[in-house]
Write a protein that holds these residues in place. Structure first.
Motif, PDB file in Angstrom:
ATOM      1  N   PHE A 159      32.299  40.936  50.405  1.00 48.87           N
ATOM      2  CA  PHE A 159      31.851  42.038  49.550  1.00 48.87           C
ATOM      3  C   PHE A 159      32.202  41.851  48.078  1.00 48.87           C
ATOM      4  O   PHE A 159      31.639  42.535  47.222  1.00 48.87           O
ATOM      5  CB  PHE A 159      32.460  43.351  50.058  1.00 48.87           C
ATOM      6  CG  PHE A 159      32.080  43.676  51.467  1.00 48.87           C
ATOM      7  CD1 PHE A 159      30.826  44.197  51.773  1.00 48.87           C
ATOM      8  CD2 PHE A 159      32.947  43.423  52.514  1.00 48.87           C
ATOM      9  CE1 PHE A 159      30.457  44.475  53.070  1.00 48.87           C
ATOM     10  CE2 PHE A 159      32.588  43.708  53.831  1.00 48.87           C
ATOM     11  CZ  PHE A 159      31.339  44.233  54.110  1.00 48.87           C
ATOM     12  N   HIS A 160      33.115  40.936  47.783  1.00 45.02           N
ATOM     13  CA  HIS A 160      33.503  40.694  46.393  1.00 45.02           C
ATOM     14  C   HIS A 160      33.549  39.191  46.134  1.00 45.02           C
ATOM     15  O   HIS A 160      34.022  38.418  46.979  1.00 45.02           O
ATOM     16  CB  HIS A 160      34.872  41.317  46.090  1.00 45.02           C
ATOM     17  CG  HIS A 160      34.906  42.799  46.271  1.00 45.02           C
ATOM     18  ND1 HIS A 160      34.453  43.689  45.320  1.00 45.02           N
ATOM     19  CD2 HIS A 160      35.330  43.557  47.317  1.00 45.02           C
ATOM     20  CE1 HIS A 160      34.603  44.922  45.750  1.00 45.02           C
ATOM     21  NE2 HIS A 160      35.124  44.876  46.969  1.00 45.02           N
ATOM     22  N   PHE A 161      33.081  38.813  44.938  1.00 47.00           N
ATOM     23  CA  PHE A 161      33.017  37.394  44.591  1.00 47.00           C
ATOM     24  C   PHE A 161      33.465  37.182  43.152  1.00 47.00           C
ATOM     25  O   PHE A 161      33.238  38.035  42.284  1.00 47.00           O
ATOM     26  CB  PHE A 161      31.588  36.859  44.734  1.00 47.00           C
ATOM     27  CG  PHE A 161      31.022  36.945  46.118  1.00 47.00           C
ATOM     28  CD1 PHE A 161      31.068  35.858  46.977  1.00 47.00           C
ATOM     29  CD2 PHE A 161      30.436  38.124  46.562  1.00 47.00           C
ATOM     30  CE1 PHE A 161      30.542  35.951  48.250  1.00 47.00           C
ATOM     31  CE2 PHE A 161      29.906  38.219  47.843  1.00 47.00           C
ATOM     32  CZ  PHE A 161      29.955  37.126  48.695  1.00 47.00           C
ATOM     33  N   LEU A 162      34.081  36.044  42.916  1.00 51.93           N
ATOM     34  CA  LEU A 162      34.301  35.547  41.563  1.00 51.93           C
ATOM     35  C   LEU A 162      33.230  34.490  41.329  1.00 51.93           C
ATOM     36  O   LEU A 162      33.128  33.529  42.097  1.00 51.93           O
ATOM     37  CB  LEU A 162      35.698  34.937  41.442  1.00 51.93           C
ATOM     38  CG  LEU A 162      36.194  34.657  40.019  1.00 51.93           C
ATOM     39  CD1 LEU A 162      36.380  35.953  39.253  1.00 51.93           C
ATOM     40  CD2 LEU A 162      37.493  33.861  40.060  1.00 51.93           C
ATOM     41  N   GLN A 163      32.413  34.690  40.315  1.00 49.38           N
ATOM     42  CA  GLN A 163      31.322  33.749  40.022  1.00 49.38           C
ATOM     43  C   GLN A 163      31.638  33.020  38.724  1.00 49.38           C
ATOM     44  O   GLN A 163      31.920  33.637  37.691  1.00 49.38           O
ATOM     45  CB  GLN A 163      29.982  34.473  39.903  1.00 49.38           C
ATOM     46  CG  GLN A 163      28.810  33.524  39.678  1.00 49.38           C
ATOM     47  CD  GLN A 163      27.466  34.221  39.775  1.00 49.38           C
ATOM     48  OE1 GLN A 163      27.387  35.396  40.134  1.00 49.38           O
ATOM     49  NE2 GLN A 163      26.397  33.511  39.466  1.00 49.38           N
ATOM     50  N   ILE A 164      31.600  31.686  38.786  1.00 48.43           N
ATOM     51  CA  ILE A 164      31.893  30.845  37.623  1.00 48.43           C
ATOM     52  C   ILE A 164      30.628  30.067  37.284  1.00 48.43           C
ATOM     53  O   ILE A 164      30.200  29.190  38.039  1.00 48.43           O
ATOM     54  CB  ILE A 164      33.062  29.880  37.919  1.00 48.43           C
ATOM     55  CG1 ILE A 164      34.308  30.670  38.341  1.00 48.43           C
ATOM     56  CG2 ILE A 164      33.353  29.009  36.699  1.00 48.43           C
ATOM     57  CD1 ILE A 164      35.476  29.797  38.761  1.00 48.43           C
ATOM     58  N   ILE A 168      33.417  32.161  44.662  1.00 49.25           N
ATOM     59  CA  ILE A 168      34.659  32.278  45.415  1.00 49.25           C
ATOM     60  C   ILE A 168      34.734  33.702  45.961  1.00 49.25           C
ATOM     61  O   ILE A 168      34.825  34.657  45.191  1.00 49.25           O
ATOM     62  CB  ILE A 168      35.897  31.992  44.541  1.00 49.25           C
ATOM     63  CG1 ILE A 168      35.807  30.593  43.933  1.00 49.25           C
ATOM     64  CG2 ILE A 168      37.173  32.143  45.362  1.00 49.25           C
ATOM     65  CD1 ILE A 168      36.957  30.260  42.997  1.00 49.25           C
ATOM     66  N   ALA A 169      34.637  33.833  47.279  1.00 55.91           N
ATOM     67  CA  ALA A 169      34.725  35.158  47.898  1.00 55.91           C
ATOM     68  C   ALA A 169      36.166  35.652  47.843  1.00 55.91           C
ATOM     69  O   ALA A 169      37.111  34.878  48.028  1.00 55.91           O
ATOM     70  CB  ALA A 169      34.232  35.110  49.342  1.00 55.91           C
ATOM     71  N   LEU A 170      36.333  36.943  47.595  1.00 59.63           N
ATOM     72  CA  LEU A 170      37.648  37.560  47.492  1.00 59.63           C
ATOM     73  C   LEU A 170      37.788  38.651  48.544  1.00 59.63           C
ATOM     74  O   LEU A 170      36.908  39.497  48.683  1.00 59.63           O
ATOM     75  CB  LEU A 170      37.849  38.179  46.098  1.00 59.63           C
ATOM     76  CG  LEU A 170      37.584  37.273  44.890  1.00 59.63           C
ATOM     77  CD1 LEU A 170      37.670  38.080  43.605  1.00 59.63           C
ATOM     78  CD2 LEU A 170      38.578  36.110  44.858  1.00 59.63           C
ATOM     79  N   ARG A 171      38.887  38.588  49.276  1.00 63.34           N
ATOM     80  CA  ARG A 171      39.175  39.655  50.246  1.00 63.34           C
ATOM     81  C   ARG A 171      40.559  40.202  49.957  1.00 63.34           C
ATOM     82  O   ARG A 171      41.537  39.461  49.920  1.00 63.34           O
ATOM     83  CB  ARG A 171      39.098  39.116  51.682  1.00 63.34           C
ATOM     84  CG  ARG A 171      39.371  40.179  52.751  1.00 63.34           C
ATOM     85  CD  ARG A 171      39.001  39.662  54.131  1.00 63.34           C
ATOM     86  NE  ARG A 171      39.772  38.498  54.520  1.00 63.34           N
ATOM     87  CZ  ARG A 171      40.984  38.554  55.086  1.00 63.34           C
ATOM     88  NH1 ARG A 171      41.545  39.739  55.323  1.00 63.34           N
ATOM     89  NH2 ARG A 171      41.607  37.451  55.446  1.00 63.34           N
ATOM     90  N   ARG A 175      33.026  35.957  36.056  1.00 64.01           N
ATOM     91  CA  ARG A 175      32.901  37.401  36.241  1.00 64.01           C
ATOM     92  C   ARG A 175      32.988  37.776  37.711  1.00 64.01           C
ATOM     93  O   ARG A 175      32.777  36.947  38.594  1.00 64.01           O
ATOM     94  CB  ARG A 175      31.586  37.912  35.657  1.00 64.01           C
ATOM     95  CG  ARG A 175      30.345  37.329  36.314  1.00 64.01           C
ATOM     96  CD  ARG A 175      29.097  37.694  35.522  1.00 64.01           C
ATOM     97  NE  ARG A 175      27.876  37.218  36.146  1.00 64.01           N
ATOM     98  CZ  ARG A 175      27.425  35.978  36.033  1.00 64.01           C
ATOM     99  NH1 ARG A 175      28.110  35.083  35.353  1.00 64.01           N
ATOM    100  NH2 ARG A 175      26.298  35.618  36.597  1.00 64.01           N
ATOM    101  N   HIS A 176      33.294  39.045  37.925  1.00 63.00           N
ATOM    102  CA  HIS A 176      33.287  39.600  39.277  1.00 63.00           C
ATOM    103  C   HIS A 176      31.867  40.018  39.630  1.00 63.00           C
ATOM    104  O   HIS A 176      31.129  40.550  38.807  1.00 63.00           O
ATOM    105  CB  HIS A 176      34.222  40.817  39.357  1.00 63.00           C
ATOM    106  CG  HIS A 176      33.994  41.652  40.575  1.00 63.00           C
ATOM    107  ND1 HIS A 176      33.258  42.820  40.556  1.00 63.00           N
ATOM    108  CD2 HIS A 176      34.379  41.474  41.864  1.00 63.00           C
ATOM    109  CE1 HIS A 176      33.213  43.330  41.776  1.00 63.00           C
ATOM    110  NE2 HIS A 176      33.886  42.528  42.583  1.00 63.00           N
ATOM    111  N   MET A 177      31.485  39.759  40.883  1.00 64.20           N
ATOM    112  CA  MET A 177      30.163  40.159  41.372  1.00 64.20           C
ATOM    113  C   MET A 177      30.338  40.842  42.723  1.00 64.20           C
ATOM    114  O   MET A 177      31.087  40.360  43.579  1.00 64.20           O
ATOM    115  CB  MET A 177      29.256  38.937  41.537  1.00 64.20           C
ATOM    116  CG  MET A 177      28.909  38.234  40.232  1.00 64.20           C
ATOM    117  SD  MET A 177      27.575  39.052  39.332  1.00 64.20           S
ATOM    118  CE  MET A 177      26.139  38.401  40.203  1.00 64.20           C
ATOM    119  N   SER A 178      29.637  41.943  42.921  1.00 68.52           N
ATOM    120  CA  SER A 178      29.636  42.606  44.222  1.00 68.52           C
ATOM    121  C   SER A 178      28.616  41.935  45.125  1.00 68.52           C
ATOM    122  O   SER A 178      27.766  41.163  44.662  1.00 68.52           O
ATOM    123  CB  SER A 178      29.292  44.085  44.057  1.00 68.52           C
ATOM    124  OG  SER A 178      27.951  44.226  43.584  1.00 68.52           O
TER     125      SER A 178
END
Length: 496
Positions: free
Chosen positions: A346-351, A411-414, A462-465
């Motif tokens: 549900f949350h990602f760091l996109q580079i 990069i998925a974030l949990r 940035r953070h991406m949903s």
């Protein structure tokens, strides 16, 4: 991938032998379809030449560069061009590898007195006369060496340099870029010498690599914290050593999941050793694969605890599906099904990295890859919350309306919610990644070519949903340019 069904006659027969023959007959077909599907994504031309002739042509090119480098001062020096990859040491396996569109991995050994980075400049000038798309070669941690990547008459080539010296007693303290490519060659030779049947090993390795790519587990281990190509080769060789009685690829592939699903992370995986004779692994809950040369050289130095948990989950999933295949309740397509990575987080760091042309992108990407190594570990070390990461091990190309070349990393974030004193889930955690992101930006801003290419490259973090990522992917799949939204309400943007 098309799903294959079992013939009704076999199912009606109901015998174990009939079901076994029914399921097993589909593995080769599944592999062929999957390999064709993946190879269709590449730009490399099909190889139809002679491996020895190709290698000799590149060797002559290297010899000319060495002669130019030495000049009249050093007299005559001789170099030696060798194949590196475990899939290319033998001539037949090398030909099959190149026909699959794989990169031709080579190392040019030169005398110890030759300064490799200076030699690289001369080699690059010589290569540019005969090859296309010449660029600096990407490294992989311990196996990083100076070298070039290029297309030689349609064949993708990765050519590394190494000083010809004794590396039998090499250790993490003495390993360096002067000998890393030579170590890679020695590892491949040692792996092939260790397996009872090299043909069966090559086929198992092909299965494991295709499976790992489908499940999002295959990539440069130093980029993403997973097992890289050499690591997977050692794992497959370990399985071949452990089950020499396996008579078919299907039995060996099932044994692969049975063995790997029982891998105890407290002990490193290596060749020719029993658990009792192995040194204990790291105490951080991460898998460790040892290279079969030198002393305590790891093929997975950046493999994180989160990546280990993901690997354990996937190995156990594979083992469960193999049991179903034996019982006729599943087929090989279920095993090779693509990971639903983006749907399950549900949350990602996109580079995003961008560049004004392909040449700058090649250099910029190489720098970013090297200096993003270990980023997953840094993110998980954030103290404000318990954070788990899941990198997608592929840089995804996309069309940017403002740049010629653009690639992105997800990069998925949990986030684990904090627990109250009574064991109940507490308030929503606050995730503060500013310190980590500033550290990343500082490293990337130190690019030596930044001043030379000012205004010709950029970086966005940035953070991406999940809905935003799914919309982004849909736009990319349609071949449309992606318009970057800056400064959204729930978005933090860092850029150079």
């Amino acid at each position: 991938i098309l799903f294959l069904t079992f013939p009704a006659t076999a199912c009606v027969a109901g015998t174990v032998e009939a079901i076994w023959r029914c399921v097993m007959s589909t593995l080769e077909e599944t592999l062929l379809k999957l390999a064709d599907e993946l190879s269709g994504d590449g730009d490399a031309e099909a190889f139809h030449g002679d491996v020895e002739v190709l290698q000799e042509s590149i060797s002559e090119l290297c010899g000319r560069a060495l002669s130019r480098f030495c000049g009249e001062l050093e007299g005559t020096m001789a170099g030696e061009l060798l194949r590196i990859s475990v899939n290319q040491i033998g001539l037949e396996s090398a030909e099959a590898s190149l026909k699959r569109g794989e990169v031709f991995d080579l190392v040019y050994l030169v005398p110890e007195s030759v300064a490799l980075w200076e030699m690289l400049q001369v080699l690059e000038n010589e290569v540019e006369k005969s090859a296309e798309a010449v660029r600096a070669a990407g490294g992989d941690g311990l196996l990083h060496s100076p070298g070039l990547e290029f297309a030689f008459y349609g064949t993708p080539v990765k050519l590394l340099l190494a000083n010809n010296t004794d590396v039998s007693e090499i250790s993490p303290e003495t390993n360096n870029s002067r000998v890393s490519a030579l170590i890679a060659r020695l590892v491949s030779k040692t792996v092939l010498d260790a397996v009872p049947d090299t043909d069966m090993f090559h086929r198992l390795l092909m299965c494991a690599r295709l499976w790992a790519k489908q499940r999002g587990l295959y990539g440069q281990s130093h980029d993403f914290g997973y097992i890289g190509g050499m690591g997977w080769a050692i794992c497959c060789a370990h399985v071949c050593q452990t089950t020499p009685q396996s008579k078919s690829l299907e039995q060996l592939f099932m044994a692969f999941f049975d063995i790997m699903s029982r891998w105890d992370e407290r002990f490193p995986l290596s060749l020719g050793q029993t658990r009792s004779s192995q040194a204990k692994g790291a105490q951080d809950g991460a898998y460790k694969v040892l290279l079969p040369v030198g002393e305590h050289l790891s093929a997975t130095p950046n493999l994180t605890a989160s990546a280990t948990q993901q690997l354990q989950k996937e190995f156990r999933r594979g083992n469960r599906i193999c049991a179903k295949i034996q019982n006729g309740a599943a087929d090989w397509n279920h095993l090779f099904a693509s990971s639903k990575f983006f749907e399950r987080h549900f949350h990602f760091l996109q580079i995003d990295i961008t560049a004004a042309n392909d040449a700058i992108m090649s250099q910029w990407l190489l720098w970013c890859r090297r200096h993003l190594q270990g980023v997953a570990e840094k993110l998980e070390a954030v103290r404000t919350c318990q954070l788990h990461t899941r990198p997608w091990p592929v840089w995804v190309p996309f069309k940017d309306p403002d740049w010629h070349a653009a690639k992105t990393l997800f990069i998925a974030l949990r986030i684990e919610p904090p627990k109250s004193a009574g064991g109940q889930t507490g308030a929503r955690p606050v995730v503060d990644l500013r310190e980590v992101l500033v550290n990343i930006l500082e490293k990337l801003c130190a690019w030596p070519y930044a001043t030379k290419h000012i205004g010709e490259f950029d970086l966005y973090i940035r953070h991406m949903s999940q809905p935003e990522v799914m919309s982004w992917l849909a736009t990319v799949e349609q071949g449309l340019p992606v318009k970057r939204q800056l400064g959204g309400a729930n978005e933090t943007v860092n850029r150079m």
